[in-house]
Design an enzyme around this catalytic site. Structure first.
Site, PDB file in Angstrom:
ATOM      1  N   HIS A   1       3.993   1.383   2.270  1.00 21.46           N
ATOM      2  CA  HIS A   1       5.201   0.729   1.736  1.00 21.46           C
ATOM      3  C   HIS A   1       5.851   1.594   0.656  1.00 21.46           C
ATOM      4  CE1 HIS A   1       2.864  -3.038   2.917  1.00 21.46           C
ATOM      5  NE2 HIS A   1       3.994  -3.186   3.570  1.00 21.46           N
TER       6      HIS A   1
ATOM      7  N   HIS B   1       0.865  -1.178   0.000  1.00 18.58           N
ATOM      8  CA  HIS B   1       0.000   0.000   0.000  1.00 18.58           C
ATOM      9  C   HIS B   1       0.903   1.229   0.000  1.00 18.58           C
ATOM     10  CE1 HIS B   1       1.120   0.102   4.200  1.00 18.58           C
ATOM     11  NE2 HIS B   1       0.628  -1.116   4.368  1.00 18.58           N
TER      12      HIS B   1
END
Ligand code: PAF
Length: 282
Positions: free
Chosen positions: A37, A34
């Site tokens: 990250h 997501h």
């Protein structure tokens, strides 16, 4: 972008970068990527000539078999996203590659690993140390990037690095939140519609406690957070602890630390979510 599944091939590619004097950054992940990250990946790309992202759901850090079974796995989407932001190498090994035999190493992770997650998820941090150390040995990065949502994990990885001394610099990157304040997490996608509606109340309550703390004690602030969240349907706070941001040891009085951090783990239905807030109490 190269997609690599074997350590030997990874080392060969990375040696070419090193021979040319290029720097290597590592972002360890368990996939289901997501924007949280991606903020780590972007920072890694900015700081290094080569950005390696590992995608590996590490079985040894799951103390709950059901959690391991249901952990989201989206390798195709992960690779597409990583390619779109300019990652150099995705390392996506099978379990047998990382654990050809049982890993019996026990790390001395110090007192930071014994509280909170350490108390409620026995063996979790030793499993994290096992995989992160294997990744450090495989990639030999100059720097490795970790998100502050897992606040305690960063302290524990620093303790691991002090033990194994690979020389990797540990970089912590701020939490990324959804527009409604919910800390981004791969587990969020497992929330039901009604749980997802309530989940932002974690950050809302922590934010309210920031002001509450200014004229209340540590104990009162702790109880404020726990009581507020436990009133919400499907919420069950596992712990809320206000700790020293460096040692991770619980404090009783605000004056005990320059950096008080409140760390929460709460169940929202079956899904366990974590978050944290740094207080400023004079
Ligand atoms: O934070 C995570 O996603 C994991 O604990 C890590 C650091 C990738 C190790 O498996």
């Amino acid at each position: 972008m190269k997609i690599v599944a074997k350590i030997a091939e990874l080392k060969e590619i990375l040696n070419e970068y090193r021979d040319q004097g290029k720097s290597i950054g590592l972002v360890p992940t368990m996939g289901a990527l997501h924007q949280g990250h991606i903020s780590l990946v972007k920072r890694c790309i900015q700081d290094n000539d080569c950005c390696v992202v590992s995608v590996f759901v590490n079985p040894t850090q799951f103390n709950d078999k059901n959690d391991l079974k249901h952990y989201p796995r989206t390798p195709k989407e992960d690779c597409a996203l990583l390619e779109s932001v300019g990652c150099s190498i995705v390392f996506i090994p099978e379990v047998e590659e990382m654990y050809p035999e049982e890993d019996n190493r026990i790390f001395d992770l110090g007192s930071a690993a014994e509280v909170m997650e350490g108390r409620f998820r026995p063996g979790h941090f030793n499993g994290v140390a096992q995989i992160v150390s294997k990744l450090f040995y495989a990639v030999e990065p100059n720097k490795a990037y970790f998100g502050e949502k897992d606040f305690q994990q960063i302290a524990v990885i620093r303790a691991m690095e002090r033990q194994i001394k690979t020389g990797v610099e540990i970089i912590d990157v701020p939490i990324v939140r959804e527009d409604d304040g919910l800390a981004m997490s791969s587990r969020n996608r497992r929330l039901t519609e009604s749980q997802r509606k309530n989940a932002p109340k974690i950050w809302e309550t922590l934010s309210k406690s920031y002001n509450f703390a200014k004229d209340h004690s540590v104990e009162e602030t702790t109880n404020f957070v726990i009581d507020t969240l436990n009133k919400i349907p499907e919420f069950k706070v596992e712990y809320y602890e206000i700790v020293d941001g460096d040692t991770l040891q619980p404090i009783k009085d605000w004056i005990e630390t320059k950096r008080p951090v409140g760390c929460i783990a709460t169940f929202c239905g079956e899904i366990r979510l974590i978050d944290n807030i740094t207080y400023s109490v004079k």
